[in-house]
Scaffold this motif. Structure first.
Motif, mmCIF file in Angstrom:
data_model
loop_
_atom_site.group_PDB
_atom_site.id
_atom_site.type_symbol
_atom_site.label_atom_id
_atom_site.label_comp_id
_atom_site.label_asym_id
_atom_site.label_seq_id
_atom_site.Cartn_x
_atom_site.Cartn_y
_atom_site.Cartn_z
ATOM 1 N N PHE A 31 50.580 30.301 60.837
ATOM 2 C CA PHE A 31 51.013 29.821 59.537
ATOM 3 C C PHE A 31 49.783 29.643 58.658
ATOM 4 O O PHE A 31 48.666 29.511 59.146
ATOM 5 N N PHE A 32 50.002 29.611 57.356
ATOM 6 C CA PHE A 32 48.909 29.445 56.409
ATOM 7 C C PHE A 32 49.144 28.186 55.580
ATOM 8 O O PHE A 32 50.291 27.845 55.273
ATOM 9 N N THR A 33 48.064 27.508 55.222
ATOM 10 C CA THR A 33 48.149 26.263 54.461
ATOM 11 C C THR A 33 47.968 26.556 52.982
ATOM 12 O O THR A 33 47.062 27.285 52.589
ATOM 13 N N TYR A 34 48.856 25.978 52.183
ATOM 14 C CA TYR A 34 48.789 26.100 50.727
ATOM 15 C C TYR A 34 48.962 24.726 50.117
ATOM 16 O O TYR A 34 49.484 23.811 50.752
ATOM 17 N N SER A 35 48.554 24.584 48.865
ATOM 18 C CA SER A 35 48.692 23.301 48.170
ATOM 19 C C SER A 35 49.709 23.432 47.044
ATOM 20 O O SER A 35 49.973 24.517 46.539
ATOM 21 N N SER A 36 50.260 22.277 46.668
ATOM 22 C CA SER A 36 51.246 22.233 45.603
ATOM 23 C C SER A 36 51.157 20.890 44.904
ATOM 24 O O SER A 36 50.976 19.859 45.553
ATOM 25 N N VAL A 37 51.298 20.902 43.586
ATOM 26 C CA VAL A 37 51.297 19.658 42.830
ATOM 27 C C VAL A 37 52.581 18.897 43.123
ATOM 28 O O VAL A 37 52.566 17.697 43.360
ATOM 29 N N ASP A 38 53.709 19.601 43.114
ATOM 30 C CA ASP A 38 54.999 18.987 43.437
ATOM 31 C C ASP A 38 55.180 18.975 44.948
ATOM 32 O O ASP A 38 54.588 19.772 45.659
ATOM 33 N N MET A 39 56.055 18.105 45.419
ATOM 34 C CA MET A 39 56.365 18.072 46.846
ATOM 35 C C MET A 39 57.514 19.043 47.103
ATOM 36 O O MET A 39 58.668 18.747 46.811
ATOM 37 N N PRO A 40 57.214 20.231 47.629
ATOM 38 C CA PRO A 40 58.286 21.196 47.904
ATOM 39 C C PRO A 40 59.086 20.789 49.135
ATOM 40 O O PRO A 40 58.610 20.066 49.999
ATOM 41 N N LYS A 41 60.326 21.265 49.190
ATOM 42 C CA LYS A 41 61.203 20.952 50.321
ATOM 43 C C LYS A 41 60.838 21.819 51.518
ATOM 44 O O LYS A 41 60.405 22.955 51.362
ATOM 45 N N ILE A 42 61.036 21.287 52.699
ATOM 46 C CA ILE A 42 60.871 22.067 53.917
ATOM 47 C C ILE A 42 61.968 23.134 53.909
ATOM 48 O O ILE A 42 63.132 22.835 53.661
ATOM 49 N N GLY A 43 61.593 24.383 54.146
ATOM 50 C CA GLY A 43 62.546 25.485 54.104
ATOM 51 C C GLY A 43 62.599 26.187 52.760
ATOM 52 O O GLY A 43 63.301 27.185 52.603
ATOM 53 N N ALA A 44 61.851 25.690 51.783
ATOM 54 C CA ALA A 44 61.844 26.318 50.461
ATOM 55 C C ALA A 44 61.148 27.675 50.520
ATOM 56 O O ALA A 44 60.166 27.853 51.233
ATOM 57 N N ILE A 45 61.676 28.625 49.756
ATOM 58 C CA ILE A 45 61.054 29.941 49.642
ATOM 59 C C ILE A 45 60.163 29.905 48.412
ATOM 60 O O ILE A 45 60.617 29.585 47.308
ATOM 61 N N VAL A 46 58.889 30.209 48.612
ATOM 62 C CA VAL A 46 57.896 30.110 47.538
ATOM 63 C C VAL A 46 57.113 31.414 47.410
ATOM 64 O O VAL A 46 57.027 32.195 48.347
ATOM 65 N N LYS A 47 56.546 31.613 46.230
ATOM 66 C CA LYS A 47 55.673 32.762 45.981
ATOM 67 C C LYS A 47 54.238 32.278 46.151
ATOM 68 O O LYS A 47 53.854 31.246 45.590
ATOM 69 N N ILE A 48 53.452 33.028 46.929
ATOM 70 C CA ILE A 48 52.102 32.588 47.269
ATOM 71 C C ILE A 48 51.105 33.730 47.149
ATOM 72 O O ILE A 48 51.472 34.900 47.277
ATOM 73 N N PRO A 49 49.834 33.407 46.918
ATOM 74 C CA PRO A 49 48.800 34.450 46.969
ATOM 75 C C PRO A 49 48.424 34.713 48.420
ATOM 76 O O PRO A 49 48.294 33.790 49.220
ATOM 77 N N TYR A 50 48.319 35.979 48.769
ATOM 78 C CA TYR A 50 47.907 36.356 50.122
ATOM 79 C C TYR A 50 46.953 37.536 49.983
ATOM 80 O O TYR A 50 47.383 38.652 49.689
ATOM 81 N N GLY A 51 45.669 37.259 50.142
ATOM 82 C CA GLY A 51 44.666 38.299 49.879
ATOM 83 C C GLY A 51 44.708 38.632 48.401
ATOM 84 O O GLY A 51 44.652 37.758 47.552
ATOM 85 N N ASN A 52 44.842 39.923 48.086
ATOM 86 C CA ASN A 52 44.940 40.322 46.681
ATOM 87 C C ASN A 52 46.385 40.602 46.277
ATOM 88 O O ASN A 52 46.641 41.207 45.253
ATOM 89 N N LYS A 53 47.350 40.146 47.084
ATOM 90 C CA LYS A 53 48.768 40.360 46.823
ATOM 91 C C LYS A 53 49.455 39.033 46.533
ATOM 92 O O LYS A 53 48.921 37.966 46.810
#
Length: 120
Positions: free
Chosen positions: A17-39
């Motif tokens: 798994f990869f660690t990301y940060s968020s200003v808001d507290m997202p729900k467990i199970g939420a689908i999010v858009k994230i940076p991964y490398g240059n994608k």
């Protein structure tokens, strides 16, 4: 700032798994858009974690889609049981038209319909 573990949906993401940060507290199970490398990829939030000692990237966007707990439990079981890349298994739980023009068109044509997987 909140820190979460995300299972990234994509090929060649490894078995972690990869660690990301968020200003808001997202729900467990939420689908999010994230940076991964240059994608920019989609991922599913697995858990909340403490602040790591390394520099962490931010979640780009929350899709407002949340997997029900039973689906999240199934995802975690599949990740544990099958010796496959986490990304290929996680991608099975991401809607196929997520982020496409088809989804945007559907949302625009019916603004009262909320695109959400979470059961009421």
């Amino acid at each position: 700032m909140n820190y979460v573990l995300v299972s990234v949906a994509g090929i060649h993401t490894g078995s972690k798994f990869f660690t990301y940060s968020s200003v808001d507290m997202p729900k467990i199970g939420a689908i999010v858009k994230i940076p991964y490398g240059n994608k920019e990829l989609y991922g599913i939030i697995i858990s909340v974690v403490k602040k790591p000692t390394i520099k962490i990237k931010n979640i780009l966007a929350d899709t407002d889609l949340v997997l029900p707990k039973t689906y999240l439990d199934l995802l975690l079981w599949l990740l544990d049981f099958y010796p496959d890349d986490y990304g290929s298994i996680t991608s099975l739980f991401i809607p196929a038209n997520l982020g496409t023009k088809a989804q945007k068109k559907e949302a625009m044509s019916n603004p009262l319909k909320k695109l959400q997987l979470q059961s009421a």
